[in-house]
Design an enzyme around this catalytic site. Structure first.
Site, PDB file in Angstrom:
ATOM      1  N   SER A  42       0.882  -1.166   0.000  1.00 27.58           N
ATOM      2  CA  SER A  42       0.000   0.000   0.000  1.00 27.58           C
ATOM      3  C   SER A  42       0.916   1.211   0.000  1.00 27.58           C
ATOM      4  CB  SER A  42      -0.881  -0.006   1.252  1.00 27.58           C
ATOM      5  OG  SER A  42      -0.097   0.039   2.417  1.00 27.58           O
ATOM      6  N   HIS A 159      -2.489  -6.751   2.706  1.00 28.49           N
ATOM      7  CA  HIS A 159      -1.557  -7.703   3.345  1.00 28.49           C
ATOM      8  C   HIS A 159      -2.238  -8.985   3.785  1.00 28.49           C
ATOM      9  CE1 HIS A 159       0.704  -3.843   4.809  1.00 28.49           C
ATOM     10  NE2 HIS A 159       0.815  -4.029   3.515  1.00 28.49           N
ATOM     11  N   GLN A 167      -6.219  -2.425   7.003  1.00 25.68           N
ATOM     12  CA  GLN A 167      -4.971  -3.165   6.736  1.00 25.68           C
ATOM     13  C   GLN A 167      -4.313  -3.758   7.987  1.00 25.68           C
ATOM     14  OE1 GLN A 167      -1.968  -1.619   3.768  1.00 25.68           O
ATOM     15  NE2 GLN A 167      -0.829  -1.241   5.642  1.00 25.68           N
ATOM     16  N   GLU A 168      -4.326  -3.013   9.087  1.00 20.61           N
ATOM     17  CA  GLU A 168      -3.571  -3.480  10.263  1.00 20.61           C
ATOM     18  C   GLU A 168      -4.372  -3.267  11.535  1.00 20.61           C
ATOM     19  OE1 GLU A 168       0.360  -1.717  10.228  1.00 20.61           O
ATOM     20  OE2 GLU A 168       0.439  -1.877   8.046  1.00 20.61           O
ATOM     21  N   GLU A 209       2.648  -9.433   6.990  1.00 20.57           N
ATOM     22  CA  GLU A 209       3.455  -8.872   8.083  1.00 20.57           C
ATOM     23  C   GLU A 209       3.446  -9.771   9.305  1.00 20.57           C
ATOM     24  OE1 GLU A 209       2.459  -4.760   8.710  1.00 20.57           O
ATOM     25  OE2 GLU A 209       3.256  -4.226   6.743  1.00 20.57           O
ATOM     26  N   ASP A 246      -4.288   0.710  11.395  1.00 17.91           N
ATOM     27  CA  ASP A 246      -3.865   1.362  10.152  1.00 17.91           C
ATOM     28  C   ASP A 246      -4.878   0.956   9.101  1.00 17.91           C
ATOM     29  OD1 ASP A 246      -2.777   2.382   7.877  1.00 17.91           O
ATOM     30  OD2 ASP A 246      -0.907   1.211   7.939  1.00 17.91           O
ATOM     31  N   GLU A 289      -4.092   5.254  11.855  1.00 17.27           N
ATOM     32  CA  GLU A 289      -3.199   5.601  10.735  1.00 17.27           C
ATOM     33  C   GLU A 289      -3.978   5.582   9.415  1.00 17.27           C
ATOM     34  OE1 GLU A 289       0.366   3.209  10.825  1.00 17.27           O
ATOM     35  OE2 GLU A 289       0.693   3.421   8.664  1.00 17.27           O
ATOM     36  N   ASP A 316       0.767   8.239   7.055  1.00 22.53           N
ATOM     37  CA  ASP A 316       1.744   7.372   6.390  1.00 22.53           C
ATOM     38  C   ASP A 316       1.689   7.654   4.884  1.00 22.53           C
ATOM     39  OD1 ASP A 316       3.298   5.363   5.345  1.00 22.53           O
ATOM     40  OD2 ASP A 316       1.932   3.732   5.834  1.00 22.53           O
ATOM     41  N   LYS A 341       9.556   5.983   6.791  1.00 18.04           N
ATOM     42  CA  LYS A 341      10.027   4.840   6.005  1.00 18.04           C
ATOM     43  C   LYS A 341      11.083   5.352   5.024  1.00 18.04           C
ATOM     44  CE  LYS A 341       5.480   2.528   5.778  1.00 18.04           C
ATOM     45  NZ  LYS A 341       4.234   2.484   4.969  1.00 18.04           N
ATOM     46  N   HIS A 369       8.897  -0.525   9.197  1.00 19.25           N
ATOM     47  CA  HIS A 369       9.254  -1.500   8.158  1.00 19.25           C
ATOM     48  C   HIS A 369       8.332  -1.308   6.955  1.00 19.25           C
ATOM     49  CE1 HIS A 369       5.818  -4.495   9.229  1.00 19.25           C
ATOM     50  NE2 HIS A 369       5.428  -3.246   9.264  1.00 19.25           N
ATOM     51  N   ARG A 370       8.460  -2.154   5.921  1.00 21.76           N
ATOM     52  CA  ARG A 370       7.477  -2.247   4.844  1.00 21.76           C
ATOM     53  C   ARG A 370       6.882  -3.657   4.864  1.00 21.76           C
ATOM     54  NH1 ARG A 370       7.185   2.360   1.454  1.00 21.76           N
ATOM     55  NH2 ARG A 370       5.046   1.570   1.368  1.00 21.76           N
ATOM     56  N   SER A 371       5.802  -3.834   4.128  1.00 25.17           N
ATOM     57  CA  SER A 371       5.177  -5.168   4.133  1.00 25.17           C
ATOM     58  C   SER A 371       6.061  -6.202   3.422  1.00 25.17           C
ATOM     59  CB  SER A 371       3.784  -5.113   3.524  1.00 25.17           C
ATOM     60  OG  SER A 371       3.798  -4.455   2.282  1.00 25.17           O
ATOM     61  N   LYS A 392       7.318   0.298  14.310  1.00 32.20           N
ATOM     62  CA  LYS A 392       6.260  -0.584  13.799  1.00 32.20           C
ATOM     63  C   LYS A 392       6.923  -1.579  12.858  1.00 32.20           C
ATOM     64  CE  LYS A 392       3.106   0.544  10.414  1.00 32.20           C
ATOM     65  NZ  LYS A 392       1.824   0.697   9.728  1.00 32.20           N
TER      66      LYS A 392
HETATM   67  C1  2PG Z   1       2.001   0.573   6.101  1.00 30.37           C
HETATM   68  C2  2PG Z   1       3.053  -0.374   5.593  1.00 30.37           C
HETATM   69  C3  2PG Z   1       3.851  -1.084   6.634  1.00 30.37           C
HETATM   70  P1  2PG Z   1       3.253  -1.163   3.154  1.00 30.37           P
HETATM   71  O1  2PG Z   1       1.027   0.863   5.404  1.00 30.37           O
HETATM   72  O2  2PG Z   1       2.142   1.143   7.176  1.00 30.37           O
HETATM   73  O3  2PG Z   1       3.095  -1.689   7.619  1.00 30.37           O
HETATM   74  O4  2PG Z   1       2.569  -1.230   4.603  1.00 30.37           O
HETATM   75  O5  2PG Z   1       4.692  -1.445   3.319  1.00 30.37           O
HETATM   76  O6  2PG Z   1       2.523  -2.209   2.327  1.00 30.37           O
HETATM   77  O7  2PG Z   1       3.002   0.210   2.638  1.00 30.37           O
HETATM   78 MG    MG Z   2       0.489   2.518   6.858  1.00 31.98          MG
END
Ligand code: 2PG
Ligand code: MG
Length: 419
Positions: A42, A159, A167-168, A209, A246, A289, A316, A341, A369-371, A392
């Site tokens: 994303s 994810h 997403q999270e 993740e 998130d 988020e 983000d 990031k 991190h990234r996914s 995170k």
């Molecule tokens: C997010 C990230 C990491 P992605 O949205 O915060 O958790 O996902 O790396 O897929 O952008």
């Molecule tokens: Mg995010």
């Protein structure tokens, strides 16, 4: 003074099995640094460019041979001979060699690989562990502090298994406890969640993740599930540990509306805001988020006014680690926390500049991190060295996620904070 001598690069695989760039850098003094680059699913519209070959005959178009060639040819020769500890000069040269604002020419995945390999070699040339080198260089006066971990225990959106739009679904241990105690709590709750999913006969395989990706729930049900698991654990919900989300709302925004299972009809910006405000009454959130799509600045500002002041509103995709975007967010009062990031912007120097800006405006910082990840744990050293408030790194399982959490444990030992 250690000078950059040789740079090599290669295509390796990330945690999703997709190619990514790894770069190794050697100085004339024999010091060495290797860095590999994560990849998001994303992504924000303002992220720096991830260069992929788009050649369908290799890795379904996902290859990064061009980015690898850019490292070894153009970028490598461009920075050769520079003082490896002069990160600003190195990153400036990398940006000049690319020549575009979003690094579209040579690729942010190529540029960041060199930038991070350089700082690792620089740390090694001074004999300091990376987190100490970063701290001495960028935050020498700040006390050392480990970031509070944010664990992503249920994976939805891009994810997950395709049924949860958000997403999270995260848990955030209280910052009153140590990192080591927080890690233990994250792991215990992860396993208690697994046991509860088994008890309910739900799918309990994990997503990108490392959080579970069950196929039974609405978004609200997933929050309810986490609340039940915490209530049946030794930990007190909203005291020892908090819930957080998130949404990555862009990923379910279509035709100017948000499609979520929890609502009978697609919601517009006002509708989703109202839904979230109601949700937060039932499930107090530590942080929220990307609750709205990344161009709805007015909606973000309204939500910030309406939601409880104690909840962090985290940008983000909205910010994409860009100083320009964060300046606008400060002006519009669109968020009070930011995800950091490095690969959203493409060099270490620009990442630090964003962090400086956030710190100057009291915006809470979360290193992320990234996914799609590798076992590179640079981001853990970065979080401690630069003093981000939170980190995170996904769920407390899967090699590429625990590589980072375990590195924080190692740093905790060095700092005498391993209790
Ligand atoms: C997010 C990230 C990491 P992605 O949205 O915060 O958790 O996902 O790396 O897929 O952008
Ligand atoms: Mg995010």
């Amino acid at each position: 003074m250690a000078k950059i001598k040789t740079i090599s690069a290669r295509e390796i695989l990330d945690s999703r099995g997709n190619p990514t760039v790894e770069c190794s850098l050697l100085t004339d003094t024999g010091h060495f640094g290797t860095a590999s680059i994560p990849s998001g699913a994303s992504t924000g519209k303002n992220e720096a460019w991830e260069l992929r070959d788009q050649d369908p005959s290799r890795y379904l178009g996902m290859g990064v041979l061009q980015a690898v060639a850019n490292v070894t040819d153009k970028l490598g020769s461009g920075v050769s001979g520079l003082d490896v500890t002069d990160q600003e000069a190195i990153d400036r040269r990398l940006c000049e060699l690319d020549g575009t604002e979003n690094k579209k020419n040579l690729g942010a995945n190529a540029i960041l690989a060199v930038s991070l390999a350089a700082v690792k070699a620089a740390a090694s040339s001074t004999g300091l562990p990376l987190f100490r080198y970063l701290h001495e260089r960028y935050r020498p006066k700040a006390p050392y502090r480990l970031p509070g971990p944010i664990f992503n225990l249920v994976n939805g959106g891009k994810h997950g298994a395709g049924n949860l739009e958000f997403q999270e679904f995260q848990i955030v241990p209280s910052t009153r406890i140590s990192f080591v105690a927080a890690l233990r709590m994250g792991s215990e709750l992860f396993h208690l969640l697994q046991a509860e999913l088994v008890r309910r006969g739900a799918v309990h395989s994990v997503g990108d993740e490392g959080g579970f990706a069950p196929n039974l729930f609405t978004n609200t049900d997933a929050l309810e599930l986490l609340s039940v698991v915490i209530k049946n654990s030794p930990y007190q919900l909203n005291q020892d540990v908090f819930l957080a989300l998130d949404l990555a709302a862009d990923s379910f925004f279509r035709d100017r509306h948000y499609q979520v299972k929890d609502a009978p009809r697609p919601l517009d910006s006002t509708g989703l805001r109202q839904f979230l405000l109601n949700l937060m009454q039932e499930y107090p959130l530590f942080s929220l988020e990307d609750p709205l799509e990344q161009e709805d600045w007015a909606g973000w500002a309204k939500l910030r006014e309406e939601m409880p002041g104690s909840t962090l509103l985290v940008g983000d995709d909205l910010i994409a680690t860009s100083a320009k975007q964060l300046s606008r967010a400060v002006k519009d009062q669109a968020c009070n926390a930011v995800i950091i990031k490095p690969n959203q912007v493409g060099t270490l120097t620009e990442t630090v500049a964003l962090l400086d800006l956030a710190d100057a405006h009291n915006i809470t910082t979360i290193a992320s991190h990234r996914s799609g990840e590798t076992n590179d744990f640079f981001i853990a050293d970065f979080a401690v060295g630069l003093g981000t408030k939170f980190a995170k790194f996904g769920a407390p399982d899967r090699g590429e996620r625990v590589a980072k959490y375990n590195r924080l444990s190692e740093i905790a030992t060095y700092l005498g904070q391993a209790v």
